[in-house]
Design a protein around this motif. Structure first.
Motif, PDB file in Angstrom:
ATOM      1  N   PRO B 199       0.819  -1.219   0.000  1.00  0.00           N
ATOM      2  CA  PRO B 199       0.000   0.000   0.000  1.00  0.00           C
ATOM      3  C   PRO B 199       0.850   1.266   0.000  1.00  0.00           C
ATOM      4  CG  PRO B 199      -0.843  -1.559   1.619  1.00  0.00           C
ATOM      5  CD  PRO B 199       0.452  -2.110   1.123  1.00  0.00           C
ATOM      6  N   GLY B 200       0.413   2.252  -0.762  1.00  0.00           N
ATOM      7  CA  GLY B 200       1.071   3.552  -0.745  1.00  0.00           C
ATOM      8  C   GLY B 200       2.282   3.670  -1.648  1.00  0.00           C
ATOM      9  N   GLU B 201       2.698   2.555  -2.258  1.00  0.00           N
ATOM     10  CA  GLU B 201       3.927   2.610  -3.062  1.00  0.00           C
ATOM     11  C   GLU B 201       3.646   2.902  -4.527  1.00  0.00           C
ATOM     12  OE1 GLU B 201       6.571  -0.650  -2.545  1.00  0.00           O
ATOM     13  OE2 GLU B 201       6.904  -0.201  -0.407  1.00  0.00           O
ATOM     14  N   VAL B 202       4.751   3.120  -5.283  1.00  0.00           N
ATOM     15  CA  VAL B 202       4.669   3.385  -6.715  1.00  0.00           C
ATOM     16  C   VAL B 202       5.348   2.235  -7.459  1.00  0.00           C
ATOM     17  CG1 VAL B 202       5.475   4.867  -8.591  1.00  0.00           C
ATOM     18  CG2 VAL B 202       4.597   5.894  -6.493  1.00  0.00           C
ATOM     19  N   LEU B 203       4.590   1.573  -8.294  1.00  0.00           N
ATOM     20  CA  LEU B 203       5.105   0.438  -9.059  1.00  0.00           C
ATOM     21  C   LEU B 203       4.881   0.688 -10.544  1.00  0.00           C
ATOM     22  CD1 LEU B 203       5.870  -2.695  -9.480  1.00  0.00           C
ATOM     23  CD2 LEU B 203       3.436  -3.113  -9.256  1.00  0.00           C
ATOM     24  N   PHE B 204       5.932   0.503 -11.340  1.00  0.00           N
ATOM     25  CA  PHE B 204       5.779   0.532 -12.785  1.00  0.00           C
ATOM     26  C   PHE B 204       6.207  -0.808 -13.339  1.00  0.00           C
ATOM     27  CE2 PHE B 204       4.480   4.743 -13.670  1.00  0.00           C
ATOM     28  CZ  PHE B 204       5.077   5.569 -12.730  1.00  0.00           C
ATOM     29  N   GLY B 205       5.564  -1.237 -14.409  1.00  0.00           N
ATOM     30  CA  GLY B 205       5.939  -2.500 -15.034  1.00  0.00           C
ATOM     31  C   GLY B 205       5.789  -2.403 -16.539  1.00  0.00           C
ATOM     32  N   THR B 206       6.598  -3.182 -17.246  1.00  0.00           N
ATOM     33  CA  THR B 206       6.531  -3.136 -18.704  1.00  0.00           C
ATOM     34  C   THR B 206       5.429  -4.061 -19.200  1.00  0.00           C
ATOM     35  OG1 THR B 206       8.182  -4.892 -18.850  1.00  0.00           O
ATOM     36  CG2 THR B 206       8.974  -2.616 -18.969  1.00  0.00           C
ATOM     37  N   ASP B 207       4.244  -3.858 -18.681  1.00  0.00           N
ATOM     38  CA  ASP B 207       3.108  -4.698 -19.070  1.00  0.00           C
ATOM     39  C   ASP B 207       1.837  -3.945 -18.738  1.00  0.00           C
ATOM     40  OD1 ASP B 207       2.588  -7.750 -19.856  1.00  0.00           O
ATOM     41  OD2 ASP B 207       1.040  -7.104 -18.439  1.00  0.00           O
ATOM     42  N   HIS B 209      -1.019  -4.807 -17.713  1.00  0.00           N
ATOM     43  CA  HIS B 209      -1.790  -5.224 -16.539  1.00  0.00           C
ATOM     44  C   HIS B 209      -1.067  -5.006 -15.220  1.00  0.00           C
ATOM     45  CE1 HIS B 209      -3.828  -7.308 -19.873  1.00  0.00           C
ATOM     46  NE2 HIS B 209      -4.813  -6.642 -19.305  1.00  0.00           N
ATOM     47  N   THR B 210      -0.024  -4.177 -15.260  1.00  0.00           N
ATOM     48  CA  THR B 210       0.645  -3.781 -14.016  1.00  0.00           C
ATOM     49  C   THR B 210      -0.357  -3.127 -13.073  1.00  0.00           C
ATOM     50  OG1 THR B 210       2.680  -3.431 -15.276  1.00  0.00           O
ATOM     51  CG2 THR B 210       2.615  -2.490 -13.078  1.00  0.00           C
ATOM     52  N   CYS B 211      -1.407  -2.551 -13.641  1.00  0.00           N
ATOM     53  CA  CYS B 211      -2.435  -1.908 -12.818  1.00  0.00           C
ATOM     54  C   CYS B 211      -3.097  -2.900 -11.859  1.00  0.00           C
ATOM     55  CB  CYS B 211      -3.493  -1.247 -13.702  1.00  0.00           C
ATOM     56  SG  CYS B 211      -4.104  -2.310 -15.033  1.00  0.00           S
ATOM     57  N   ASN B 212      -2.905  -4.182 -12.093  1.00  0.00           N
ATOM     58  CA  ASN B 212      -3.398  -5.248 -11.209  1.00  0.00           C
ATOM     59  C   ASN B 212      -3.059  -4.968  -9.739  1.00  0.00           C
ATOM     60  OD1 ASN B 212      -4.284  -8.344 -11.291  1.00  0.00           O
ATOM     61  ND2 ASN B 212      -2.529  -8.238  -9.932  1.00  0.00           N
ATOM     62  N   ALA B 213      -1.856  -4.458  -9.505  1.00  0.00           N
ATOM     63  CA  ALA B 213      -1.366  -4.255  -8.140  1.00  0.00           C
ATOM     64  C   ALA B 213      -2.078  -3.133  -7.400  1.00  0.00           C
ATOM     65  CB  ALA B 213       0.140  -3.994  -8.164  1.00  0.00           C
ATOM     66  N   GLY B 214      -2.847  -2.320  -8.127  1.00  0.00           N
ATOM     67  CA  GLY B 214      -3.604  -1.255  -7.464  1.00  0.00           C
ATOM     68  C   GLY B 214      -4.566  -1.800  -6.427  1.00  0.00           C
ATOM     69  N   PHE B 216      -3.867  -3.327  -4.019  1.00  0.00           N
ATOM     70  CA  PHE B 216      -3.221  -3.191  -2.718  1.00  0.00           C
ATOM     71  C   PHE B 216      -3.172  -1.747  -2.240  1.00  0.00           C
ATOM     72  CE2 PHE B 216      -1.581  -7.437  -1.897  1.00  0.00           C
ATOM     73  CZ  PHE B 216      -1.728  -8.034  -3.131  1.00  0.00           C
ATOM     74  N   GLY B 217      -3.855  -0.856  -2.943  1.00  0.00           N
ATOM     75  CA  GLY B 217      -3.843   0.550  -2.531  1.00  0.00           C
ATOM     76  C   GLY B 217      -2.536   1.225  -2.878  1.00  0.00           C
ATOM     77  N   GLN B 218      -1.942   0.820  -3.991  1.00  0.00           N
ATOM     78  CA  GLN B 218      -0.728   1.492  -4.454  1.00  0.00           C
ATOM     79  C   GLN B 218      -0.966   2.030  -5.850  1.00  0.00           C
ATOM     80  OE1 GLN B 218       1.687  -2.634  -5.558  1.00  0.00           O
ATOM     81  NE2 GLN B 218       2.809  -0.734  -5.507  1.00  0.00           N
ATOM     82  N   PHE B 219      -0.041   2.915  -6.309  1.00  0.00           N
ATOM     83  CA  PHE B 219      -0.107   3.415  -7.666  1.00  0.00           C
ATOM     84  C   PHE B 219       0.680   2.450  -8.530  1.00  0.00           C
ATOM     85  CE2 PHE B 219      -0.610   6.505 -11.004  1.00  0.00           C
ATOM     86  CZ  PHE B 219       0.473   6.261 -11.834  1.00  0.00           C
ATOM     87  N   ALA B 220       0.020   1.762  -9.443  1.00  0.00           N
ATOM     88  CA  ALA B 220       0.690   0.774 -10.290  1.00  0.00           C
ATOM     89  C   ALA B 220       0.233   0.984 -11.718  1.00  0.00           C
ATOM     90  CB  ALA B 220       0.345  -0.639  -9.823  1.00  0.00           C
ATOM     91  N   SER B 221       1.190   1.150 -12.631  1.00  0.00           N
ATOM     92  CA  SER B 221       0.824   1.459 -14.009  1.00  0.00           C
ATOM     93  C   SER B 221       1.790   0.848 -15.007  1.00  0.00           C
ATOM     94  CB  SER B 221       0.790   2.983 -14.182  1.00  0.00           C
ATOM     95  OG  SER B 221       0.183   3.340 -15.401  1.00  0.00           O
ATOM     96  N   GLY B 222       1.291   0.581 -16.212  1.00  0.00           N
ATOM     97  CA  GLY B 222       2.097  -0.023 -17.263  1.00  0.00           C
ATOM     98  C   GLY B 222       2.825   1.019 -18.095  1.00  0.00           C
ATOM     99  N   THR B 297      -8.601  -8.855  -9.759  1.00  0.00           N
ATOM    100  CA  THR B 297      -9.348  -9.014 -11.003  1.00  0.00           C
ATOM    101  C   THR B 297      -9.936  -7.673 -11.428  1.00  0.00           C
ATOM    102  OG1 THR B 297      -9.933 -11.269 -10.364  1.00  0.00           O
ATOM    103  CG2 THR B 297     -11.207 -10.275 -12.138  1.00  0.00           C
ATOM    104  N   LEU B 298     -10.460  -6.946 -10.455  1.00  0.00           N
ATOM    105  CA  LEU B 298     -11.079  -5.641 -10.706  1.00  0.00           C
ATOM    106  C   LEU B 298     -10.053  -4.649 -11.276  1.00  0.00           C
ATOM    107  CD1 LEU B 298     -13.995  -4.851  -9.982  1.00  0.00           C
ATOM    108  CD2 LEU B 298     -13.140  -3.903  -7.863  1.00  0.00           C
ATOM    109  N   CYS B 299      -8.935  -4.517 -10.580  1.00  0.00           N
ATOM    110  CA  CYS B 299      -7.913  -3.543 -10.982  1.00  0.00           C
ATOM    111  C   CYS B 299      -7.168  -3.986 -12.241  1.00  0.00           C
ATOM    112  CB  CYS B 299      -6.915  -3.308  -9.845  1.00  0.00           C
ATOM    113  SG  CYS B 299      -7.641  -2.461  -8.435  1.00  0.00           S
ATOM    114  N   ASN B 300      -7.090  -5.282 -12.453  1.00  0.00           N
ATOM    115  CA  ASN B 300      -6.359  -5.837 -13.594  1.00  0.00           C
ATOM    116  C   ASN B 300      -6.848  -5.257 -14.914  1.00  0.00           C
ATOM    117  OD1 ASN B 300      -6.262  -8.029 -15.857  1.00  0.00           O
ATOM    118  ND2 ASN B 300      -4.666  -8.656 -14.411  1.00  0.00           N
TER     119      ASN B 300
END
Lengths: 265, 516
Positions: B199-207, B209-214, B216-222, B297-300
């Protein structure tokens, strides 16, 4: 780098291990085409290219023996005035929601865009996933497109985040896309790589242009002129994305503006 | 063809959708580095009133804390996370900010390209910004004889060794995934299971569906290779703060509905570009009752609506899930009461029904029961969206209920090694002690396959369950664009695991209520 990786970089032949599908297939992904492409790439003039920044005439850090020459099969007028960012030539028209699986199907993602020979191959597959109704983007025996400008409808580039999508278009010879609007990752990737100018129109230009129309796109003039129909269209200003693409992508831009240091090797 | 005179576009207002008398409007910020947000408009054929944008994106200025004093305006969760990551006291939608990245993920398809860019731009001897903040997960094209695909795993391995990357989930023996203790499988599920989502972290991924991790209450984007290469060297990225769309879901979840149905409902509502450049915030009593896998599944599928990221509040369910998975400390952030949302959508979940997304778009929504006449050729249960343990449990539940054999080839591709293990060890509720694998076997499904992304995105020609001839498939995956699972003329119906299992049992697109 492992020997395998080095050999892979040197190798010009397309992997034949893709061939687990039946010999006869109606899909465009059949063996004969890919074999032809590997033969094509053995020609020296086709190997000569600029990595990512054809517009700035920047020689890539992968040294190539000869200065670039126009590919012999080129039958279109490409960049006429690089400094004013004016592009002229035939346009290729598609409509809404063209997703990245159509721009570059997943099976080609084994090609690594940062490897020069694979960058070229990626370009040869640009738009190969499109519905046949749009016509061929790249002719069978070519690896570059004759359409330097793509005109599209809404949400161009939606779907996967694959950077291979704008890279394939740029590698194929596309200079600019004029769409109604873009999906965000595609837009971002276009700017970061500097491969193509992702421009937006004020109206549905895709409804008024046909593939093969001769057009001119003026980046600074914010306009698209269709010489075949005689109509002119206003484009939205590229804004802050412009200087990044002009520089050749986010890295070059970041270096020129002092955000990051030059590479240390 | 050519239309008559083009309409003049209003410069600041536009119509998104006309539904139930509510006019939804969006102002779309279009260029990541543009300081002015430009409004786009869509030419919809319906006649409707034009409503001015509910929130005109502000002209971003660099305001120093001194000039704003201690006055802060309320922020959404996404704004707060980005503000903290940018070391700013506050940010507003439309602003471009440099954020410090907590984690960067890449896999075998985009890893080599990212590495190539990193070395070219920072130097062949350059070191990554933080060897503990990069997670490299081979998962896309693994169980194939394609030489380039195999080479790509070698490339990321070489890099992981050279840079002493702490988290590299390697596979060397492709003939038996179980012989590889480090190998996990699908990156987004592996990230969650290995405790990298916090929660609260910033995650980027080269994909995408990285938004899947949202979840957990974090900022996650492809992102793409170039942006990822940039992060690899600097640990930062320039991002535009997205405005937030709020989705409030209340009501008791019907027993035949799953999280997949909820997100298909939403995407069908706002279209594949309805959330472009937006954060999607999911809240409400229903969301609070969802498990972590449901929330994933929702955030994915946020990206299927064009969304930049999706978020769900971190709560006890989140903390319980993280227990034992991570030893890192984290601080969850929550939207302020008075936070401003661009648009709010409310759903009474008790009134919803199982859905499918028909070919060829995730927003081509239809009721499953209205597609009963669609004959299908195969069913695919897998991917980050629908290949988690609970997804298979749901499918197994339908099959127990039916007590029949499937009528079409049914492919099962667990997302990770752990999911695969669960299929073979965990008893299914109501199954008399039987495991998922036993139930699937009795129903005539294919044996659960190697955990990986599989045919969700087609892949090399020899990928298991790839659609190499035009067929009709019901799938628990996330995209159904032309050619997505292989053949350009393949027809993919996206569905929940309940709907997919029900369809396998009848050989037609089937509402799971027929078996529940």
């Amino acid at each position: 780098m492992t020997t395998a990786a080095i050999n892979a970089m040197k190798s010009l032949s397309v992997s034949t291990n893709l061939m687990h599908f039946p010999a006869k297939t109606s899909s465009k992904l059949a063996l004969p085409q890919t074999q032809q492409i590997s033969r094509q790439s053995l020609h020296k003039n086709v190997l000569n290219f600029h990595l990512s920044t054809p517009r700035n005439n920047r020689i890539s850090t992968y040294s190539v023996p000869n200065p670039p020459r126009a590919v012999a099969s080129q039958s279109y007028d490409a960049l006429t005035e690089p400094n004013k960012k004016i592009f002229h030539g035939k346009c290729f028209v598609v409509d809404d929601n063209i997703d990245t699986d159509q721009i570059i199907p997943a099976e080609y993602l084994t090609l690594v865009p940062s490897k020069p020979d694979e960058y070229e191959k990626l370009g040869s597959y640009a738009m190969i996933g499109l519905n046949a109704k749009y016509g061929r983007f790249i002719e069978d025996d070519q690896i570059k497109t004759q359409y330097p400008i793509v005109i599209a409808g809404a949400n161009f580039g939606c779907g996967s985040s694959r950077e291979h999508a704008p890279v394939a278009l740029g590698a194929a010879g596309v200079k600019a896309v004029v769409a109604e609007y873009y999906a965000r990752i595609f837009f971002r990737n276009s700017v970061a790589t500097g491969e193509i100018y992702p421009l937006e129109s004020e109206c549905r230009v895709c409804d008024e242009c046909k593939t093969g129309d001769i057009v001119t796109v003026e980046i600074e003039g914010n306009k698209l002129i269709n010489h075949t129909t005689g109509k002119e269209y206003v484009l939205k200003p590229i804004g802050d994305a412009g200087p990044v693409i002009d520089a050749g992508g986010i890295f070059e831009y970041a270096r020129r503006t002092g955000m990051i240091a030059a590479p240390s090797s | 063809m050519a239309s008559p005179a083009t309409a003049t576009a209003p410069s600041t207002s536009h119509l998104l959708k006309y539904k139930n008398g509510i006019h939804y409007t969006l102002a779309t910020g279009l260029t990541p580095l543009n300081s002015k947000a430009t409004a786009a408009w869509k030419n919809k054929k319906r006649t409707a009133k034009f409503v001015a944008a509910v929130m005109a994106p502000p002209q971003p200025q660099q305001r120093s804390p001194a000039s704003t004093g201690s006055v802060k305006h309320a922020m959404t969760m996404t704004e707060k996370i980005l503000a903290r990551a940018a070391e700013r006291s506050q940010v507003s939608p439309g602003e471009n900010v440099w954020v410090k990245v907590d984690n960067l993920m890449t896999h075998d398809v985009c890893g080599p390209g990212t590495i190539g860019i990193f070395k070219k731009e920072f130097g062949s001897q350059a070191k990554v910004w933080d060897r503990e903040k990069i997670v490299i997960i081979p998962d896309h094209y693994i169980f194939t004889s394609d030489e380039r695909a195999n080479r790509n795993v070698d490339i990321i391995r070489d890099f992981a060794l050279e840079q002493n990357i702490k988290y590299f989930y390697d596979i060397t023996d492709r003939s038996d995934f179980r012989a590889n203790p480090d190998y996990k499988g699908v990156c987004h599920i592996a990230l969650a299971q290995e405790g990298h989502c916090r929660p609260g972290e910033v995650l980027f991924g080269t994909d995408s569906h990285t938004c899947n991790a949202g979840a957990f209450g974090q900022f996650a984007s492809g992102i793409g290779n170039t942006d990822a290469g940039f992060i690899m060297g600097t640990g930062k990225l320039l991002v535009k703060v997205p405005a937030t769309l709020r989705f409030v879901m209340d009501g008791e979840m019907p027993h035949f509905l799953l999280a997949k149905d909820l997100i298909l409902q939403i995407i069908g509502e706002i279209t594949v570009s309805g959330a472009t450049y937006r954060a999607m915030e999911f809240s409400g009593s229903t969301v609070k009752s969802l498990t972590m896998e449901d929330r994933m599944t929702l955030c994915n599928m946020v990206v299927e609506a064009g969304g930049k990221n999706g978020v769900v509040d971190a709560d006890q369910i989140t903390f319980d899930y993280l227990e034992g998975k991570t030893s890192s400390s984290f601080e969850a952030l929550y939207s302020d009461e008075a936070a401003r949302y661009l648009q709010e959508y409310r759903f009474d979940v008790s009134k919803l029904e199982p859905l499918v997304a028909k070919p060829h778009s995730p927003d081509n929504r239809a009721l499953a029961r209205e597609c009963r006449h669609i004959k299908i050729d195969r069913v695919y249960i897998g991917s980050c969206t629908g290949g988690k343990t609970e997804d298979f449990m749901a499918a197994a539940k339908i099959m127990i209920s039916a007590g029949q054999k499937v009528k079409v080839p049914t492919f099962l591709v667990p997302a990770t090694q752990k999911v695969w293990m669960d299929l073979y060890t965990l008893p299914v509720p109501g199954g008399n002690g039987k495991t998922c694998s036993q139930i699937f076997e009795e129903a005539g499904c294919d044996t659960p396959a190697n955990p990986n992304c599989g045919a969700c995105l087609g892949g090399p020609r020899d990928t298991y369950a790839r659609m190499n001839v035009p067929q009709v498939c019901v799938s628990t995956t996330n995209k159904n664009f032309p050619g997505r699972m292989g053949h350009k003329e393949g027809q993919i119906y996206l569905a929940s695991p309940y709907t997919a299992a029900a369809s396998a049992l009848t050989g037609f697109v089937t509402d799971p209520r027929e078996f529940l």
